[in-house]
Design an enzyme around this catalytic site. Sequence first.
Site, PDB file in Angstrom:
ATOM      1  N   CYS A   1       0.839  -1.221   0.094  1.00 11.27           N
ATOM      2  CA  CYS A   1      -0.050   0.101  -0.105  1.00 11.27           C
ATOM      3  C   CYS A   1       0.971   1.360   0.005  1.00 11.27           C
ATOM      4  CB  CYS A   1      -0.938   0.032   1.080  1.00 11.27           C
ATOM      5  SG  CYS A   1      -2.177   1.340   0.875  1.00 11.27           S
TER       6      CYS A   1
ATOM      7  N   CYS B   1      -5.824   2.235  -4.985  1.00 11.85           N
ATOM      8  CA  CYS B   1      -5.383   2.786  -3.707  1.00 11.85           C
ATOM      9  C   CYS B   1      -6.125   3.940  -3.374  1.00 11.85           C
ATOM     10  CB  CYS B   1      -3.898   3.344  -3.868  1.00 11.85           C
ATOM     11  SG  CYS B   1      -3.118   4.134  -2.367  1.00 11.85           S
TER      12      CYS B   1
END
Length: 450
Positions: free
Chosen positions: A201, A379
């Site tokens: 991430c 994301c």
Amino acid sequence: MSAIGVVSSCSCLRPGVRLRKPGMEKMSSFGLHTAARCAAKDYYEVLVLGGGTGGITMSARMKRKVGAGNVAVVEPSKTHYYQPLWTLVGGGAKQLATSARPTGSVMPKGVEWIKSRVTALDPDKNCIWLENDIKVSYKYLIIALGISLHYEKIKGLPEGFHHPKIGSNYSVHTVEKTWKALQDFKEGNAIFTFPNTPVKCAGAPQKIMYLSEAYWRKTGKRSKANIMFNTSLGVIFGVKKYADALLEIIKERNITVNYKRNLVEVRADKQEAVFENLDKPGVTEVHQYEMLHVTPPMGPPDVLINSPVSDEMGWVDVDKETLQHKKYPNVFGIGDCTNLPTSKTAAAIAAQSGVLDKTISLVMKNQLPTKKYDGYTSCPLVTGYNKVILAEFDYNAQPLETFPIDQSKERITMYHMKADMMPFLYWNALLKGYWGGPAPVRKLMHLGLK
């Protein structure tokens, strides 16, 4: 079966493992009993390494293909975490407890949970080794071992986390320290870091920065905070469309970005962070901090380094379109532990799971895989307590958006999707093997416009 029988009958004896002597059978009986509880059988049609997002998702899908009794998952952890929520935990918007469930509760019913750690892989013999030198063989192997955090590669960590003013949203042990440091902030530098390694991430290191800025604005402390994003990268984000939007936000909110700066040391007792200038190797600079958020260096799990299944960097070496291993056709990889050239996110795993499901189905029928993974990843860039830019893109860093709107704009709807809808989808669809990413939704959305 005697202790010597367990070891000597193995055609996949690990280098350096010695056979037990016959006189040791009674001494070893306790160890054998524990091992028996670790693995109910010594062979499974499908063996899954890792009980994180990719491992649980694929075990649920494989259960429907070959039956629960023919699938096993190797996972030592008692608790399964929905880690994307930790951005909001660190920002005080969610409780840590809401991100956790017992591993047993997410394990597909009837699938064998081997509560142990993988210590070696021998794909040439179709077997793996567990702790206590227990061997398990397989017909098909799915590797979903995730990524390892290496706080220890930064001098002064992890022991520095015992001091105040420092936190990290990447660990269950330090995420609540972020929220404490955020609340206790008085005046000075607030520094947010991004390491010189692959990370999971990649948006998270700056998400907490935007939340912190919003919190200090709300509590009247913003004028006393000098917010700095010190990143090892040369860009703010790898996809230009979203990078441009983020740079506008950074400018509006008076945030300083220092590129090519890698955190190498934390002097927590003095509240000092030392950064190396990657453009001038060996040159360092020291910053005083009132708050420090650390994103740790990351890398492949130790068991994969120098493993036959891994590339020279230690990542599982899979075909980027089919997720099948490049050398061993009955071995597959998914998620953060692979060398797939895309961002390591839960959204990527969702898309990969649908492709891998099809790949394994065809391989089981002795057919060539046809379904292709396009590198889809996502994301949700949290830019405030009710704002998200939903970044979605492919292998070529080109936007691959689900909704027929400009997703580079901050939106309240996308925040609620991140904070409320995605956790529900994770626990109730993805982990049960029913969610293969948003491709079908994207197709419907865009067909509706024609």
